[in-house]
Design a protein around this motif. Sequence first.
Motif, PDB file in Angstrom:
ATOM      1  N   PHE A  80       0.330  17.334  -3.804  1.00 62.52           N
ATOM      2  CA  PHE A  80      -0.826  16.469  -4.011  1.00 62.52           C
ATOM      3  C   PHE A  80      -0.590  15.114  -3.360  1.00 62.52           C
ATOM      4  CE2 PHE A  80       2.127  15.569  -7.396  1.00 62.52           C
ATOM      5  CZ  PHE A  80       1.932  14.257  -7.784  1.00 62.52           C
ATOM      6  N   LEU A  81      -1.685  14.352  -3.202  1.00 66.04           N
ATOM      7  CA  LEU A  81      -1.636  13.050  -2.557  1.00 66.04           C
ATOM      8  C   LEU A  81      -1.435  11.942  -3.587  1.00 66.04           C
ATOM      9  CD1 LEU A  81      -4.635  13.469  -0.086  1.00 66.04           C
ATOM     10  CD2 LEU A  81      -2.200  13.754   0.412  1.00 66.04           C
ATOM     11  N   VAL A  82      -0.609  10.971  -3.215  1.00 64.05           N
ATOM     12  CA  VAL A  82      -0.335   9.808  -4.062  1.00 64.05           C
ATOM     13  C   VAL A  82      -0.737   8.566  -3.277  1.00 64.05           C
ATOM     14  CG1 VAL A  82       1.403   8.557  -5.390  1.00 64.05           C
ATOM     15  CG2 VAL A  82       1.618  11.042  -5.079  1.00 64.05           C
ATOM     16  N   GLU A  83      -1.701   7.811  -3.793  1.00 63.57           N
ATOM     17  CA  GLU A  83      -2.215   6.634  -3.086  1.00 63.57           C
ATOM     18  C   GLU A  83      -1.687   5.346  -3.689  1.00 63.57           C
ATOM     19  OE1 GLU A  83      -6.456   6.339  -2.523  1.00 63.57           O
ATOM     20  OE2 GLU A  83      -6.672   8.483  -2.902  1.00 63.57           O
ATOM     21  N   GLY A  84      -1.495   4.348  -2.842  1.00 64.55           N
ATOM     22  CA  GLY A  84      -1.158   3.010  -3.323  1.00 64.55           C
ATOM     23  C   GLY A  84       0.331   2.780  -3.449  1.00 64.55           C
ATOM     24  N   MET A  85       0.730   1.524  -3.212  1.00 61.32           N
ATOM     25  CA  MET A  85       2.152   1.213  -3.146  1.00 61.32           C
ATOM     26  C   MET A  85       2.871   1.468  -4.467  1.00 61.32           C
ATOM     27  SD  MET A  85       4.207   0.392  -0.837  1.00 61.32           S
ATOM     28  CE  MET A  85       5.967   0.492  -1.075  1.00 61.32           C
ATOM     29  N   LYS A  86       2.292   1.056  -5.595  1.00 64.04           N
ATOM     30  CA  LYS A  86       2.977   1.214  -6.875  1.00 64.04           C
ATOM     31  C   LYS A  86       3.263   2.688  -7.181  1.00 64.04           C
ATOM     32  CE  LYS A  86       2.557   0.524 -11.857  1.00 64.04           C
ATOM     33  NZ  LYS A  86       4.017   0.464 -11.988  1.00 64.04           N
ATOM     34  N   ALA A  87       2.250   3.518  -7.032  1.00 64.11           N
ATOM     35  CA  ALA A  87       2.424   4.943  -7.323  1.00 64.11           C
ATOM     36  C   ALA A  87       3.380   5.594  -6.335  1.00 64.11           C
ATOM     37  CB  ALA A  87       1.078   5.655  -7.309  1.00 64.11           C
ATOM     38  N   VAL A  88       3.318   5.187  -5.058  1.00 65.73           N
ATOM     39  CA  VAL A  88       4.217   5.748  -4.052  1.00 65.73           C
ATOM     40  C   VAL A  88       5.667   5.383  -4.369  1.00 65.73           C
ATOM     41  CG1 VAL A  88       4.920   5.581  -1.627  1.00 65.73           C
ATOM     42  CG2 VAL A  88       2.509   5.928  -2.217  1.00 65.73           C
ATOM     43  N   VAL A  89       5.900   4.154  -4.795  1.00 62.81           N
ATOM     44  CA  VAL A  89       7.267   3.747  -5.165  1.00 62.81           C
ATOM     45  C   VAL A  89       7.782   4.593  -6.318  1.00 62.81           C
ATOM     46  CG1 VAL A  89       8.632   1.868  -6.175  1.00 62.81           C
ATOM     47  CG2 VAL A  89       7.095   1.404  -4.264  1.00 62.81           C
ATOM     48  N   GLU A  90       6.928   4.857  -7.313  1.00 64.71           N
ATOM     49  CA  GLU A  90       7.351   5.712  -8.433  1.00 64.71           C
ATOM     50  C   GLU A  90       7.703   7.103  -7.920  1.00 64.71           C
ATOM     51  OE1 GLU A  90       7.957   4.585 -11.333  1.00 64.71           O
ATOM     52  OE2 GLU A  90       7.064   2.621 -11.048  1.00 64.71           O
ATOM     53  N   ALA A  91       6.944   7.591  -6.948  1.00 65.53           N
ATOM     54  CA  ALA A  91       7.236   8.905  -6.365  1.00 65.53           C
ATOM     55  C   ALA A  91       8.576   8.894  -5.641  1.00 65.53           C
ATOM     56  CB  ALA A  91       6.118   9.312  -5.404  1.00 65.53           C
ATOM     57  N   LEU A  92       8.880   7.811  -4.947  1.00 64.12           N
ATOM     58  CA  LEU A  92      10.134   7.721  -4.191  1.00 64.12           C
ATOM     59  C   LEU A  92      11.356   7.850  -5.086  1.00 64.12           C
ATOM     60  CD1 LEU A  92       9.408   4.790  -1.684  1.00 64.12           C
ATOM     61  CD2 LEU A  92       9.563   7.232  -1.164  1.00 64.12           C
ATOM     62  N   ARG A 135      17.161  10.033   0.798  1.00 64.22           N
ATOM     63  CA  ARG A 135      16.489  11.280   0.408  1.00 64.22           C
ATOM     64  C   ARG A 135      15.914  12.032   1.607  1.00 64.22           C
ATOM     65  NH1 ARG A 135      13.098  10.844  -5.102  1.00 64.22           N
ATOM     66  NH2 ARG A 135      13.849  12.994  -5.222  1.00 64.22           N
ATOM     67  N   ASP A 136      16.077  11.426   2.794  1.00 67.45           N
ATOM     68  CA  ASP A 136      15.628  12.063   4.032  1.00 67.45           C
ATOM     69  C   ASP A 136      14.146  12.434   3.960  1.00 67.45           C
ATOM     70  OD1 ASP A 136      15.873  13.032   6.604  1.00 67.45           O
ATOM     71  OD2 ASP A 136      16.496  15.033   5.958  1.00 67.45           O
ATOM     72  N   ILE A 137      13.319  11.426   3.630  1.00 68.02           N
ATOM     73  CA  ILE A 137      11.874  11.639   3.499  1.00 68.02           C
ATOM     74  C   ILE A 137      11.209  11.335   4.834  1.00 68.02           C
ATOM     75  CG2 ILE A 137       9.775  10.923   2.298  1.00 68.02           C
ATOM     76  CD1 ILE A 137      11.640  10.045  -0.042  1.00 68.02           C
ATOM     77  N   PRO A 138      10.540  12.295   5.460  1.00 71.62           N
ATOM     78  CA  PRO A 138       9.861  12.045   6.736  1.00 71.62           C
ATOM     79  C   PRO A 138       8.773  10.978   6.589  1.00 71.62           C
ATOM     80  CG  PRO A 138      10.026  14.397   6.301  1.00 71.62           C
ATOM     81  CD  PRO A 138      10.409  13.701   5.027  1.00 71.62           C
ATOM     82  N   CYS A 139       8.699  10.076   7.567  1.00 73.29           N
ATOM     83  CA  CYS A 139       7.703   8.996   7.555  1.00 73.29           C
ATOM     84  C   CYS A 139       6.872   9.049   8.825  1.00 73.29           C
ATOM     85  CB  CYS A 139       8.397   7.639   7.458  1.00 73.29           C
ATOM     86  SG  CYS A 139       9.335   7.386   5.935  1.00 73.29           S
TER      87      CYS A 139
END
Length: 249
Positions: free
Chosen positions: A13-25, A54-58
């Motif tokens: 699923f998609l995660v929008e916004g900096m705060k939520a993305v940081v929690e995902a990281l 974590r080798d997350i593609p950007c």
Amino acid sequence: MRKRNYRYREKAFLVEGMKAVVEALYSPFKPECLLFLEDGIGDLEAHAGVIVKRDIPCYSVNEDVISHLATTVTPQGVIAVSPFVHRGLKAFLDEAPSTILVADRVRDPGNLGNMVRAADASGTEGMIICRESADIYNPKTVRSTAGSIFHLPLVTDVDIAAVISALKDKGHRIFAADAHDGSAIWDVKWPEKVALVMGNEAWGIPREDEAMADEIVHIPIFGRAESLNVAAAAAVILFDIKRRLWPTR
């Protein structure tokens, strides 16, 4: 992935916004990738260490891509693709949570997301989302959790009767919230193992589901409002449970 069928096909699923993305990281669920605008990369630099580790593609993308994926009017310019975070009912109950929130046919995505946030904030140990409720991975639901979707153990798409039976087998006492009927919440002696069932925004918990509960409870209303929003009501009751069960210091 803005559409349910594709989310469940890909189990992401998609995660929008900096705060939520940081929690995902920083969550146990490694994001599949990050998409961002060039001028928003500065906000991600503070988290470069965990992204590399974590080798997350950007991927740097243009505004058209972000606008197409985002559901907010003014996107913040960063989106993560996250794997599903829910678990099975048996695995969840084997972790022996003591206080659990159950959503029974809560249809509004914003309400469901706010319930996740309230459960997280109150120290509730997990949430079960029954069938006929909104999709926990709906973009509006995810946004409304404000990142709590990555903190709170979640179960989704389960039958309410099976849930109540499994909870009782684990020793939980089932409390169904009603707008007006039942015991006032501050007259209730909350047990150590509590499952709170919150129903649909318009018509509450179906009578056949309510009949399976051990006790019906309500929040007394002193003003002229007919009732509280389901997410607000869940927050009030969950914090009352936490207050009563909080260890004496």
